[in-house]
Design an enzyme around this catalytic site. Sequence first.
Site, short mmCIF file in Angstrom:
data_model
loop_
_atom_site.label_atom_id
_atom_site.label_comp_id
_atom_site.label_asym_id
_atom_site.label_seq_id
_atom_site.Cartn_x
_atom_site.Cartn_y
_atom_site.Cartn_z
N GLU A 468 0.83 -1.21 0.00
CA GLU A 468 0.00 0.00 0.00
C GLU A 468 0.87 1.26 0.00
O GLU A 468 0.52 2.28 -0.59
CB GLU A 468 -0.97 0.01 1.20
CG GLU A 468 -1.99 -1.12 1.19
CD GLU A 468 -2.75 -1.25 -0.13
OE1 GLU A 468 -2.94 -0.24 -0.85
OE2 GLU A 468 -3.17 -2.38 -0.46
N HIS A 474 3.35 6.37 -5.36
CA HIS A 474 2.87 6.72 -6.70
C HIS A 474 2.02 7.99 -6.63
O HIS A 474 2.08 8.86 -7.51
CB HIS A 474 2.03 5.55 -7.23
CG HIS A 474 1.89 5.50 -8.72
ND1 HIS A 474 1.15 4.54 -9.36
CD2 HIS A 474 2.39 6.29 -9.70
CE1 HIS A 474 1.20 4.74 -10.67
NE2 HIS A 474 1.95 5.80 -10.90
#
Length: 675
Positions: A468, A474
């Site tokens: 996660e 990202h």
Amino acid sequence: MKILTQHFDTKHNTAPFSQIKMEDYQPAFIENIAAAKAEIDVIVNNPAAATFENTIVALDFSGNELDRLSSIFFNLNSAETSDEMQKIAQDVSPLLTEFSNDITLNEDLFKRVKAVYDQKDSLTLTTEQVTLLDKKFKGFSRNGALLSEEKKLKLREIDTQLAKLKLTFGENVLAETNNYQLHITNEADLKGLPEGTIEAAKSLAKSKELEGWIFTLDFPSYIPFVTYADNRELRKEMAIAAGKKAFQNNEFDNQEITLKIAKLRFERANLLGYTTHSHFVLEERMAQNPDKVKSFLNDLLAKAKPASQREFAELTAFANDLDGIDHLEKWDGAYYSEKLKQKLFNLDDEKLKPYFQLENVLNGAFTVANKLFGLTFTEIFDIDKYHEEVTTYEVKDEFGEFVAIFYADFFPRKGKRNGAWMTSFKSQYIKDGKNERPHISNVCNFTKPTETKPSLLTFNEVTTLFHEFGHGLHGMLANTTYPSLSGTSVYWDFVELPSQVMENWCYEPEALALFAKHYETGEIIPQEYVEKIKESASFQEGMATLRQISFGLLDMAFHSNNPTEITNIKAFEKTAFEGTTLYPDVAENCMSVSFSHIFAGGYSSGYYSYKWAEVLDADAFAYFQEKGIFNKEVAKKFKDNVLSKGGTELPMELYKRFRGQEPKPDALLKRAGLI
């Protein structure tokens, strides 16, 4: 309400959670939708000829306040819901669907978008601008702009129904998860269970003013129970309870809803000129079409099946030798796998957990991000959070520049759905010369600290946290101009690359030395454990791969065919699973009706992307291993070409720029021990 309809006057423009009242949401949605409509009207009624700037860019930045409100509301509806909130979600979802359709079916708006699109070749646009223009044009053409009035109305109707059905599907799964508990009063029934699990069950019983121990279907309770409980009958009860969620012919039954969703998706795809829902979805994926996905999954199946059958035979023989069990049931799998793993590697989660205190693992993820990308994470206490258990961090780069806000929410509670996910409360984009930085959140369900122990993670939970956190990076490192191309707004079968690649650091001695320290003694995890973790990484990988493939094939069975013929979901599911089953079927259970990834979330026709991204991640990490797992040059290429670029270019182009070549499956097959 005003608080939700204006720019937040807070540090870094963070969400003022403590000031939001439940009754604020609905009026705020109505006001923000009206404001967004007014912004669209300005674009449509502009007397000047349509240009990239006054039409495409204006459209991308329209509805910003509405997007912000939606992200706050729906994130909380997943992490901190209540009956009242679910009722609001049911009321506002159709309004949002209608608004979204008002845009995509607005002929005058589409005319302006098309006018810009038609002169694409004569405009001097950057790669990112070309991508945005394509995305906006397809956003209309793929969502009904070219349909007749009658068909547009039909599309609106379908979308409204789908929005409500998906919400109800998720609510039913959550209700069924919350409605079950196993109440144990005889201490003998706890035999085999780890001390921490027993302690957590006792404190849960105490909180409900009951004697004894309570186990639930929440993962931190359910997984240890079916993995360690010696009482086979109770394991069976738990496993069947988990498998029959929303399949009990009661008010929370999802059978009819599942079929309705599949049929409406098919009807919608047909309406838009596509053969099936999968054909529609995959046009905008790296995989491109259902045939390519099926052939990808079946190729993997051919390689994984012999290994999985060998592993299953080994497991069966082991259970027979140990306890005289000659055929394994689903509730035996985790239990005997754990015992076999202990025998082969002398390694069990209970031995490892003391080395994985949650705070240390999180700091480990931060340190890895620092070594690779120069990021620092500082806990801050002067911004609002939506629950006292959430921790908040300010993220800066190596030059001390502000990068992002990071929210971490790690423990299960009533009103929070199961599983683990990354999301964002505010997107990154550049406007008027200012780089607006993102607010990113990781939400998980790990074991809570008890009176005597901190939160200690299983190794599987350690990889979940890193996974996660990879999605989080990202989002945090996004650096694009337009909000709709930022962060994780990428092709779905590319989105799992940053998350899955991060998991690799959990297996590297050099990385583990940074955070795997005994919570009482501070001793670094022994080298022999590290070697065993690496050795055991491919333990039963054939079976694990088969399981993932089976979910991907089930997804494709629902979405790449005509579902109108399906009358019995259970029978349909059995057929879809035919080539991938190892355990006998359990009559009371049906997976499809609680398969939230594809029926409540965004993974329909996309579940294959986990395996697809594994090919990418194994290939990408092989590059790191070649140059050194903390190699700054490789990390910079990954950051510049993958993490910061969002959806500004075709994923394969970005990947090739990072890696210098297309990905090959060899690294994955080798890592999984399948070749």
